[in-house]
Design a protein around this motif. Sequence first.
Motif, mmCIF file in Angstrom:
data_model
loop_
_atom_site.group_PDB
_atom_site.id
_atom_site.type_symbol
_atom_site.label_atom_id
_atom_site.label_comp_id
_atom_site.label_asym_id
_atom_site.label_seq_id
_atom_site.Cartn_x
_atom_site.Cartn_y
_atom_site.Cartn_z
ATOM 1 N N ILE A 21 32.823 45.379 56.409
ATOM 2 C CA ILE A 21 33.485 44.236 55.746
ATOM 3 C C ILE A 21 34.140 44.704 54.446
ATOM 4 O O ILE A 21 33.935 44.127 53.376
ATOM 5 C CB ILE A 21 32.509 43.052 55.498
ATOM 6 N N THR A 64 37.439 44.877 53.907
ATOM 7 C CA THR A 64 38.773 44.307 53.678
ATOM 8 C C THR A 64 38.807 43.368 52.483
ATOM 9 O O THR A 64 39.808 43.312 51.773
ATOM 10 C CB THR A 64 39.248 43.544 54.929
ATOM 11 N N LYS A 65 37.724 42.652 52.243
ATOM 12 C CA LYS A 65 37.711 41.702 51.125
ATOM 13 C C LYS A 65 37.313 42.342 49.794
ATOM 14 O O LYS A 65 37.356 41.678 48.773
ATOM 15 C CB LYS A 65 36.784 40.528 51.432
ATOM 16 N N LYS A 66 36.933 43.611 49.824
ATOM 17 C CA LYS A 66 36.516 44.291 48.600
ATOM 18 C C LYS A 66 37.702 45.020 47.978
ATOM 19 O O LYS A 66 38.491 45.644 48.675
ATOM 20 C CB LYS A 66 35.376 45.261 48.904
ATOM 21 N N SER A 67 37.797 44.945 46.673
ATOM 22 C CA SER A 67 38.939 45.545 45.974
ATOM 23 C C SER A 67 38.856 47.071 46.026
ATOM 24 O O SER A 67 37.756 47.628 46.135
ATOM 25 C CB SER A 67 38.964 45.084 44.522
ATOM 26 N N ARG A 113 36.450 48.466 43.521
ATOM 27 C CA ARG A 113 35.059 48.297 43.924
ATOM 28 C C ARG A 113 34.671 49.331 44.974
ATOM 29 O O ARG A 113 33.584 49.922 44.923
ATOM 30 C CB ARG A 113 34.892 46.882 44.460
ATOM 31 N N GLU A 114 35.578 49.580 45.916
ATOM 32 C CA GLU A 114 35.318 50.579 46.956
ATOM 33 C C GLU A 114 35.152 51.972 46.353
ATOM 34 O O GLU A 114 34.275 52.727 46.770
ATOM 35 C CB GLU A 114 36.461 50.599 47.970
#
Length: 65
Positions: free
Chosen positions: A32, A34-37, A40-41
């Motif tokens: 999941i 895709t919703k993480k900036s 953040r990644e």
Amino acid sequence: MPKMKTHRGTAKRFRVTGSGKIMRAKAFKSHIMTKKSPKRERNFRHETEVAEADAKVVKRNLGLR
């Protein structure tokens, strides 16, 4: 008494630095994404120190102390 065996699951998840700190990988990086900036990644790549409350158990499992 026989020798203490290293807990192999713990040995694969943690490492000990030269100064004796126990380092771990960060959680929430597996899926999941895709919703993480992107920032953040990127921050998930770095290791962090194990909390003092957990360090005692981890050290025992690694055969330290």
